[in-house]
Scaffold this motif. Structure first.
Motif, PDB file in Angstrom:
ATOM      1  N   ALA A  85       0.824  -1.209   0.000  1.00  0.00           N
ATOM      2  CA  ALA A  85       0.000   0.000   0.000  1.00  0.00           C
ATOM      3  C   ALA A  85       0.859   1.259   0.000  1.00  0.00           C
ATOM      4  CB  ALA A  85      -0.931  -0.017   1.210  1.00  0.00           C
ATOM      5  N   THR A  89       1.352   4.754  -2.647  1.00  0.00           N
ATOM      6  CA  THR A  89       1.532   6.169  -2.317  1.00  0.00           C
ATOM      7  C   THR A  89       2.730   6.748  -3.054  1.00  0.00           C
ATOM      8  OG1 THR A  89       0.570   5.816  -0.126  1.00  0.00           O
ATOM      9  CG2 THR A  89       1.891   7.792  -0.427  1.00  0.00           C
ATOM     10  N   ALA A 130      -4.416   4.056  -1.144  1.00  0.00           N
ATOM     11  CA  ALA A 130      -3.165   3.704  -0.463  1.00  0.00           C
ATOM     12  C   ALA A 130      -3.165   4.165   0.984  1.00  0.00           C
ATOM     13  CB  ALA A 130      -1.987   4.310  -1.210  1.00  0.00           C
TER      14      ALA A 130
END
Length: 440
Positions: A85, A89, A130
């Protein structure tokens, strides 16, 4: 006449108010830039640094966690999912950095097209997905640690791996639902070039509900994480689970909770301050926080795992050993294939019947001359087996493999060597003649 003057005065006031409300859309500012998306070189360099660190470090964590032959515990699985995740980003920041580089010096020509296009929608979706996935997975990690300790004390076993996978999948589904809401007019990604649904100084009031709900959910998650870990440490201080629990992963999750809460506090504070109008915060500060502080956990989380978690070093060592074993197996397979191909080529050049005669040739040479018609054509003198001449040292010990002393004189040794050389030459001649007769 007075009525006309009052009507003109009201019309001018209405036009002034109209242009005052539309001023953020026409005049440049931090969230409506004209020349550069990142107006400060400090922000530009910080975003590029976040892109490099988050992409490289999170990618390394994902590879080491999921590709290592070591034991993949449930908490380690969640840590690898958080790294994935965080890598999204980094991709979000990379897209913004790419747009800033492509439109460098003339962003105003492409700003409206960028905000209304599909690229901004995808970028905003990645950002929200994210960030929410990282927070929800961190909540799952804290709850997993606490439940494992409780189940170990009550039932003597930890929760199954399937339960953790279902929890992680639920976190990803919730994050995707939250990220898809602005695509259905609940919030908006194109309110600014940053493609974030947060409340901005020039944002629309319709974004208020989505933004408040998002911040409240994240705050609730951090409160749950904090309370869960306080209870967990109270149980661990009793010393009941030192022999069955991985304290390194508990400490790592604690560091993740501390750093993520600390870095999320400025975002929540600015959001509530802008919403309630408590403190006058400039647009430049809000933009700096959204571009630098908000994605900063994506850089800190993998660095904590790489430098302070012993599981990373162990998994990396096992991964290196696995690659070395695979490389050695590949080399041995290549060498076996080479030997097999050379053997097959030799068999292809010489017929099988001739190969059998060649391998039987030493036995042929040891039989008496009358047993072979080829060897009958030549008269071989008998060869006497002479033991190796030994060399005695000063103590009288004889060096070499044979323990029998040599009683032959020099002339006898000369005759024996000449006979051996003649026999050897006769053997080679007979061998070549035999090969020639077999081929013919």
């Amino acid at each position: 006449m007075g009525a006309q003057q009052s009507l003109c005065h009201l019309l001018l006031q209405w036009i002034f108010l109209l242009f005052s409300n539309l001023a953020p859309s026409f005049f440049p500012g931090p969230f409506k830039p004209c020349d550069h998306l990142f107006e400060s070189w400090v922000i530009r360099l910080a975003v590029w640094l976040i892109v490099l660190v988050s992409m490289l470090c999170n990618g390394l964590v994902v590879v080491v966690v999921f590709a290592s032959p070591g034991y993949l515990s449930p908490i380690k699985f969640i840590i690898g999912s958080i790294a994935g995740a965080n890598m999204l980003t980094g991709i979000y920041c990379a897209i913004l950095a790419f747009v800033d580089a492509v439109t460098f010096g003339h962003f105003a020509k492409y700003g409206a097209r960028w905000e209304m296009g599909a690229g901004c929608q995808v970028t905003g979706f990645l950002s929200v997905f994210a960030s929410e996935a990282s927070i929800l997975l961190l909540t799952l990690a804290a709850v997993q640690c606490s439940f494992s300790v409780s189940c170990m004390r009550t039932y003597g076993k930890t929760p199954s791996f399937g339960t953790v996978k279902v929890g992680a999948l639920s976190c990803l589904i919730l994050s995707s639902v939250a990220a898809m809401l602005p695509l259905f007019s609940i919030g908006e990604y194109g309110a600014s070039p940053l493609c974030l649904p947060h409340l901005l100084p020039d944002g629309k009031p319709s974004m208020l509900g989505f933004m408040v709900a998002l911040v409240l959910v994240n705050t609730l998650c951090f409160l749950i994480i904090t309370g869960t870990y306080i209870c967990l440490y109270c149980n661990l201080l009793k010393g009941e689970f030192d022999s069955v629990w991985d304290c390194a992963m508990i400490k790592h999750v604690a560091w993740l909770i501390f750093t993520n809460c600390l870095l999320y506090c400025p975002v929540a504070f600015l959001t509530f301050s802008s919403m309630l109008g408590l403190i006058l915060i400039t647009s430049e500060v809000i933009k700096s926080v959204l571009l630098v502080v908000l994605p900063l956990p994506a850089c800190v989380n993998p660095l904590l795992y790489l430098f302070f978690n012993p599981h990373f070093r162990e998994d990396l060592r096992l991964l290196k050993q696995k690659s070395q074993v695979q490389e050695s197996c590949a080399q041995s397979c290549i060498s076996e294939d080479t030997e097999k191909s050379s053997y097959d080529s030799t068999q292809a050049l010489v017929p099988s019947s001739d190969m059998d005669h060649i391998f039987e040739a030493p036995d042929l040479f040891r039989v008496p001359p009358r047993c072979s018609p080829v060897l009958d054509a030549y008269n071989f003198s008998s060869v006497t087996l002479v033991p190796c001449q030994q060399k005695a040292d000063a103590r009288g010990h004889v060096s070499g493999f044979s323990t029998q002393p040599s009683y032959l004189a020099d002339d006898e040794l000369l005759i024996a060597s000449e006979a051996r050389e003649q026999a050897k030459s006769n053997l080679w001649i007979a061998f070549y003649l035999y090969i020639a007769m077999s081929v013919s």
